[in-house]
Write an enzyme that holds these catalytic residues in place. Sequence first.
Site, PDB file in Angstrom:
ATOM      1  N   CYS A 282      39.569  35.445  45.485  1.00 47.81           N
ATOM      2  CA  CYS A 282      40.479  36.130  46.406  1.00 47.81           C
ATOM      3  C   CYS A 282      41.624  36.788  45.645  1.00 47.81           C
ATOM      4  O   CYS A 282      42.590  36.115  45.269  1.00 47.81           O
ATOM      5  CB  CYS A 282      41.016  35.117  47.430  1.00 47.81           C
ATOM      6  SG  CYS A 282      42.177  35.839  48.590  1.00 47.81           S
TER       7      CYS A 282
ATOM      8  N   CYS B  74      45.027  36.623  47.383  1.00 45.66           N
ATOM      9  CA  CYS B  74      45.679  35.303  47.327  1.00 45.66           C
ATOM     10  C   CYS B  74      46.252  35.037  45.928  1.00 45.66           C
ATOM     11  O   CYS B  74      47.351  34.517  45.786  1.00 45.66           O
ATOM     12  CB  CYS B  74      44.700  34.173  47.637  1.00 45.66           C
ATOM     13  SG  CYS B  74      43.566  34.481  48.985  1.00 45.66           S
ATOM     14  N   ASP B  75      45.478  35.352  44.896  1.00 45.22           N
ATOM     15  CA  ASP B  75      45.803  34.867  43.546  1.00 45.22           C
ATOM     16  C   ASP B  75      46.205  35.950  42.543  1.00 45.22           C
ATOM     17  O   ASP B  75      46.618  35.618  41.424  1.00 45.22           O
ATOM     18  CB  ASP B  75      44.582  34.118  42.969  1.00 45.22           C
ATOM     19  CG  ASP B  75      44.205  32.926  43.841  1.00 45.22           C
ATOM     20  OD1 ASP B  75      45.114  32.328  44.434  1.00 45.22           O
ATOM     21  OD2 ASP B  75      43.003  32.609  43.939  1.00 45.22           O
TER      22      ASP B  75
END
Length: 307
Positions: free
Chosen positions: A132, A135-136
């Site tokens: 992701c 997200c990261d």
Amino acid sequence: MKKFDVMVIGAGPGGLTAALYASRANLSVGILDRGIYGGQMNNTAEVENYPGFDSIMGPELSEKMFSSSTRFGAEFLYGSVASIEVDGDKRIVKTDEDTYEAHVVIIATGSEYKKIGVHGEDEYSGRGVSYCAVCDGAFFKDQDVVVVGGGDSAVEEGVYLTQMAKSVTIVHRRDQLRAQKILQDRAFKNDKIKFVWDAQTEEIMGDGNEVTGLKYRDKNTGEEHVIPAAGAFIYVGIQPLTEPFKDLGILDDEGWIDTNIKMETNIPGVYAIGDVRKKELRQITTAVGDGGIAGQEAFNYIQTLTD
Ligand code: FAD
Ligand code: NAP
């Protein structure tokens, strides 16, 4: 046991739209998800092919859809669905903790990312290996990262990662991308993106603590190479989330759910929509379209029960 006219399983764009249509038709609707509403939209940085928005962040679109879908009384419930049982006109939905009864069940559980299955992938998951970018990605500011895959996800999220990473190397197993042409063009024009073609990923390497690189074999020469990187983003496709429904006889050989154009499965009162269906184009727009049809069909089906 809590009762609803319609139970929707999965609160991605498909499930949220089905809930909107069914609740607006005055049916009582429960919408169950094992996580936050929005589904895969939460893993999408920028959506620019959903009409009405030139560009919108995935999590923001999730918020907007959730707000629309609960406006007419649909109730959002947490729970991981373990099974559906058929008992005459009743459809029983069991989660790990609760049991629900409904006339109609709409399955909208979508899909999840696949793993490559190489050494280091599990070991360094969350320590450099990610599925992701939204997200990261921020953890890799000014660092080198690799992206494995050649489809829409790999290319689109690779381009997204150039906003923070120093460089993004897309490692693909063939010499041609599968991604849409517009995404390919964008990646080819981006100075921060490099491509490694015909590359069989063999290992995600690390120092015992975090990722240090990716080892691949050149399929033409057979030689092994290492690309130094702090992050490895894996986008090698998706698989259906249908394990709880495997005994219902509604899955094809690969686990996708077969429906007709009314989104009906071969069990009356059980519908399937969105990515979890056997279909050609898995997109937010197509999940939303399926959801509208199933929400309306749920109303029609329930009318036949009360006639
Ligand atoms: P999902 O969005 O997958 O939602 C399914 C929901 O079901 C999830 O919330 C999950 O938690 C829940 N669930 C699953 N199993 C259970 C269970 N047993 N019990 C309870 N709940 C369960 N499409 C576009 O149109 N434009 C894009 O730009 C785009 N970018 C993408 C980027 C990435 C990285 C990815 C992976 C996909 C992208 N897509 C894009 C595709 C799009 O996100 C999907 O087609 C869409 O989200 C499918 O919607 P859905 O409602 O079918 O399922
Ligand atoms: P995908 O289209 O199935 O592509 C997977 C890619 O990974 C392919 O290039 C495949 O190679 C490669 N691959 C598969 N297994 C591999 C392995 N074991 N090792 C190395 N590489 C491997 O999956 P996706 O890109 O995640 O897309 C999933 C769905 O979401 C699609 O329907 C897509 O259209 C949709 N989506 C849409 C958008 C958008 O509209 N903007 C964005 C993201 C995703 P081959 O090419 O050789 O098969």
